[in-house]
Design a protein around this motif. Structure first.
Motif, PDB file in Angstrom:
ATOM      1  N   GLY A  46      55.064 -17.944  -3.999  1.00 50.18           N
ATOM      2  CA  GLY A  46      56.210 -17.792  -4.894  1.00 50.18           C
ATOM      3  C   GLY A  46      55.875 -17.065  -6.182  1.00 50.18           C
ATOM      4  N   HIS A  47      54.687 -17.298  -6.724  1.00 54.11           N
ATOM      5  CA  HIS A  47      54.257 -16.556  -7.916  1.00 54.11           C
ATOM      6  C   HIS A  47      54.141 -15.065  -7.590  1.00 54.11           C
ATOM      7  CE1 HIS A  47      52.832 -20.580  -9.242  1.00 54.11           C
ATOM      8  NE2 HIS A  47      53.084 -20.111 -10.446  1.00 54.11           N
ATOM      9  N   HIS A  48      53.552 -14.761  -6.438  1.00 50.84           N
ATOM     10  CA  HIS A  48      53.394 -13.365  -6.039  1.00 50.84           C
ATOM     11  C   HIS A  48      54.755 -12.735  -5.750  1.00 50.84           C
ATOM     12  CE1 HIS A  48      49.375 -15.048  -5.492  1.00 50.84           C
ATOM     13  NE2 HIS A  48      48.959 -13.816  -5.778  1.00 50.84           N
ATOM     14  N   GLU A  49      55.634 -13.510  -5.180  1.00 53.61           N
ATOM     15  CA  GLU A  49      57.001 -13.047  -4.924  1.00 53.61           C
ATOM     16  C   GLU A  49      57.703 -12.708  -6.240  1.00 53.61           C
ATOM     17  OE1 GLU A  49      60.628 -14.692  -2.168  1.00 53.61           O
ATOM     18  OE2 GLU A  49      59.495 -16.150  -3.348  1.00 53.61           O
ATOM     19  N   ALA A  50      57.469 -13.508  -7.276  1.00 51.42           N
ATOM     20  CA  ALA A  50      58.111 -13.300  -8.576  1.00 51.42           C
ATOM     21  C   ALA A  50      57.701 -11.982  -9.221  1.00 51.42           C
ATOM     22  CB  ALA A  50      57.782 -14.461  -9.522  1.00 51.42           C
ATOM     23  N   VAL A  51      56.494 -11.510  -8.941  1.00 45.16           N
ATOM     24  CA  VAL A  51      56.008 -10.272  -9.573  1.00 45.16           C
ATOM     25  C   VAL A  51      56.057  -9.060  -8.644  1.00 45.16           C
ATOM     26  CG1 VAL A  51      54.480 -11.600 -11.097  1.00 45.16           C
ATOM     27  CG2 VAL A  51      53.552 -10.582  -8.983  1.00 45.16           C
ATOM     28  N   ALA A  52      56.459  -9.260  -7.407  1.00 44.55           N
ATOM     29  CA  ALA A  52      56.338  -8.210  -6.382  1.00 44.55           C
ATOM     30  C   ALA A  52      57.033  -6.907  -6.755  1.00 44.55           C
ATOM     31  CB  ALA A  52      56.858  -8.719  -5.036  1.00 44.55           C
ATOM     32  N   LYS A  53      58.136  -6.956  -7.459  1.00 39.06           N
ATOM     33  CA  LYS A  53      58.877  -5.732  -7.774  1.00 39.06           C
ATOM     34  C   LYS A  53      58.422  -5.074  -9.070  1.00 39.06           C
ATOM     35  CE  LYS A  53      62.918  -6.911  -5.093  1.00 39.06           C
ATOM     36  NZ  LYS A  53      64.363  -7.149  -5.062  1.00 39.06           N
ATOM     37  N   LEU A  54      57.415  -5.657  -9.718  1.00 34.12           N
ATOM     38  CA  LEU A  54      56.913  -5.101 -10.975  1.00 34.12           C
ATOM     39  C   LEU A  54      55.868  -4.025 -10.718  1.00 34.12           C
ATOM     40  CD1 LEU A  54      56.448  -8.409 -13.005  1.00 34.12           C
ATOM     41  CD2 LEU A  54      58.457  -6.898 -12.933  1.00 34.12           C
ATOM     42  N   GLU A  55      55.599  -3.247 -11.744  1.00 33.68           N
ATOM     43  CA  GLU A  55      54.530  -2.245 -11.687  1.00 33.68           C
ATOM     44  C   GLU A  55      53.190  -2.962 -11.494  1.00 33.68           C
ATOM     45  OE1 GLU A  55      54.932   0.951 -11.597  1.00 33.68           O
ATOM     46  OE2 GLU A  55      57.082   0.951 -12.010  1.00 33.68           O
ATOM     47  N   PRO A  56      52.211  -2.297 -10.889  1.00 35.12           N
ATOM     48  CA  PRO A  56      50.933  -2.953 -10.587  1.00 35.12           C
ATOM     49  C   PRO A  56      50.283  -3.665 -11.778  1.00 35.12           C
ATOM     50  CG  PRO A  56      51.050  -0.876  -9.438  1.00 35.12           C
ATOM     51  CD  PRO A  56      52.269  -0.942 -10.336  1.00 35.12           C
ATOM     52  N   GLN A  57      50.173  -3.013 -12.928  1.00 36.23           N
ATOM     53  CA  GLN A  57      49.517  -3.665 -14.061  1.00 36.23           C
ATOM     54  C   GLN A  57      50.338  -4.847 -14.568  1.00 36.23           C
ATOM     55  OE1 GLN A  57      46.308  -3.109 -15.127  1.00 36.23           O
ATOM     56  NE2 GLN A  57      46.719  -5.054 -16.137  1.00 36.23           N
ATOM     57  N   GLN A  58      51.653  -4.739 -14.493  1.00 31.72           N
ATOM     58  CA  GLN A  58      52.501  -5.875 -14.874  1.00 31.72           C
ATOM     59  C   GLN A  58      52.269  -7.050 -13.924  1.00 31.72           C
ATOM     60  OE1 GLN A  58      56.289  -3.854 -14.694  1.00 31.72           O
ATOM     61  NE2 GLN A  58      56.399  -3.704 -16.923  1.00 31.72           N
ATOM     62  N   GLN A  59      52.088  -6.772 -12.645  1.00 31.79           N
ATOM     63  CA  GLN A  59      51.780  -7.839 -11.686  1.00 31.79           C
ATOM     64  C   GLN A  59      50.507  -8.559 -12.101  1.00 31.79           C
ATOM     65  OE1 GLN A  59      51.503  -6.255  -7.715  1.00 31.79           O
ATOM     66  NE2 GLN A  59      53.664  -5.668  -7.631  1.00 31.79           N
ATOM     67  N   VAL A  60      49.473  -7.778 -12.390  1.00 28.34           N
ATOM     68  CA  VAL A  60      48.189  -8.359 -12.791  1.00 28.34           C
ATOM     69  C   VAL A  60      48.368  -9.221 -14.036  1.00 28.34           C
ATOM     70  CG1 VAL A  60      45.876  -7.812 -13.687  1.00 28.34           C
ATOM     71  CG2 VAL A  60      46.809  -6.519 -11.754  1.00 28.34           C
ATOM     72  N   ASP A  61      49.056  -8.680 -15.038  1.00 28.60           N
ATOM     73  CA  ASP A  61      49.225  -9.389 -16.307  1.00 28.60           C
ATOM     74  C   ASP A  61      50.012 -10.692 -16.141  1.00 28.60           C
ATOM     75  OD1 ASP A  61      47.842  -7.296 -17.478  1.00 28.60           O
ATOM     76  OD2 ASP A  61      49.636  -6.327 -18.307  1.00 28.60           O
ATOM     77  N   TRP A  62      51.119 -10.632 -15.407  1.00 26.03           N
ATOM     78  CA  TRP A  62      51.944 -11.824 -15.225  1.00 26.03           C
ATOM     79  C   TRP A  62      51.243 -12.867 -14.352  1.00 26.03           C
ATOM     80  CZ3 TRP A  62      55.654 -13.431 -18.200  1.00 26.03           C
ATOM     81  CH2 TRP A  62      56.428 -12.523 -18.914  1.00 26.03           C
ATOM     82  N   LEU A  63      50.537 -12.434 -13.333  1.00 29.55           N
ATOM     83  CA  LEU A  63      49.807 -13.387 -12.506  1.00 29.55           C
ATOM     84  C   LEU A  63      48.691 -14.054 -13.299  1.00 29.55           C
ATOM     85  CD1 LEU A  63      49.659 -11.427  -9.122  1.00 29.55           C
ATOM     86  CD2 LEU A  63      51.034 -13.461  -9.626  1.00 29.55           C
ATOM     87  N   GLU A  64      48.007 -13.266 -14.120  1.00 32.35           N
ATOM     88  CA  GLU A  64      46.968 -13.833 -14.997  1.00 32.35           C
ATOM     89  C   GLU A  64      47.586 -14.854 -15.955  1.00 32.35           C
ATOM     90  OE1 GLU A  64      43.212 -14.405 -16.891  1.00 32.35           O
ATOM     91  OE2 GLU A  64      43.762 -13.560 -14.954  1.00 32.35           O
TER      92      GLU A  64
END
Length: 146
Positions: free
Chosen positions: A103-121
């Motif tokens: 679900g966390h990965h699903e929440a960031v899936a549509k973001l730009e790659p670096q945004q995914q990294v930042d939000w997951l971190e």
């Protein structure tokens, strides 16, 4: 061509046979075997959606098969399969975190790659729950990629 739900062979873990909707002890499993089986189940639950997404993406690339056979094999809906495949494709292995849920990965899936990294971190460091992460991303006005 095979259609219909396939029942895989039981998985044998720690003295248990993990079968369709049941775990059956084989003989008298030890406490260590029991704990191994419990740990294996937790591992499978935590990874099943990403595994399924990766398998669907492989199937599409290797066989040209989208979802019709996977729907038959799993009994899951088209929208469920399309979602897990999309998340797995948009969040490659290099950005996936084992300490966060699908679900966390699903929440960031549509973001730009670096945004995914930042939000997951952020979610991992702060212990942010999936729904709260979605709310925070929306509140921040983070832009989705196309």
């Amino acid at each position: 061509m095979t259609t219909g739900r396939l029942t895989p062979a039981p998985l044998i873990v720690g003295g248990f046979s993990l079968e369709d909707r049941q775990a059956v002890p084989i003989g008298e499993p030890t406490l260590e075997g029991f704990l191994e089986a419990v740990s294996a189940c937790r591992f499978m639950v935590a990874n099943a959606e990403m595994w399924l997404g990766d398998l669907l993406n492989y199937g599409e690339a290797a066989y040209g098969e989208k979802y019709s056979q996977a729907i038959d094999a799993t009994g899951l809906s088209y929208s469920t399969l399309a979602n897990v495949a999309s998340v797995a494709k948009r969040v490659p292995i290099s950005r996936r975190r084992e300490d966060l849920t699908f679900g966390h990965h699903e929440a960031v899936a549509k973001l730009e790659p670096q945004q995914q990294v930042d939000w997951l971190e952020h979610a991992a460091v702060t212990g942010t729950r999936r729904d709260d992460l979605r709310t925070q991303i929306k509140s921040a006005g983070t832009q989705a990629s196309n």
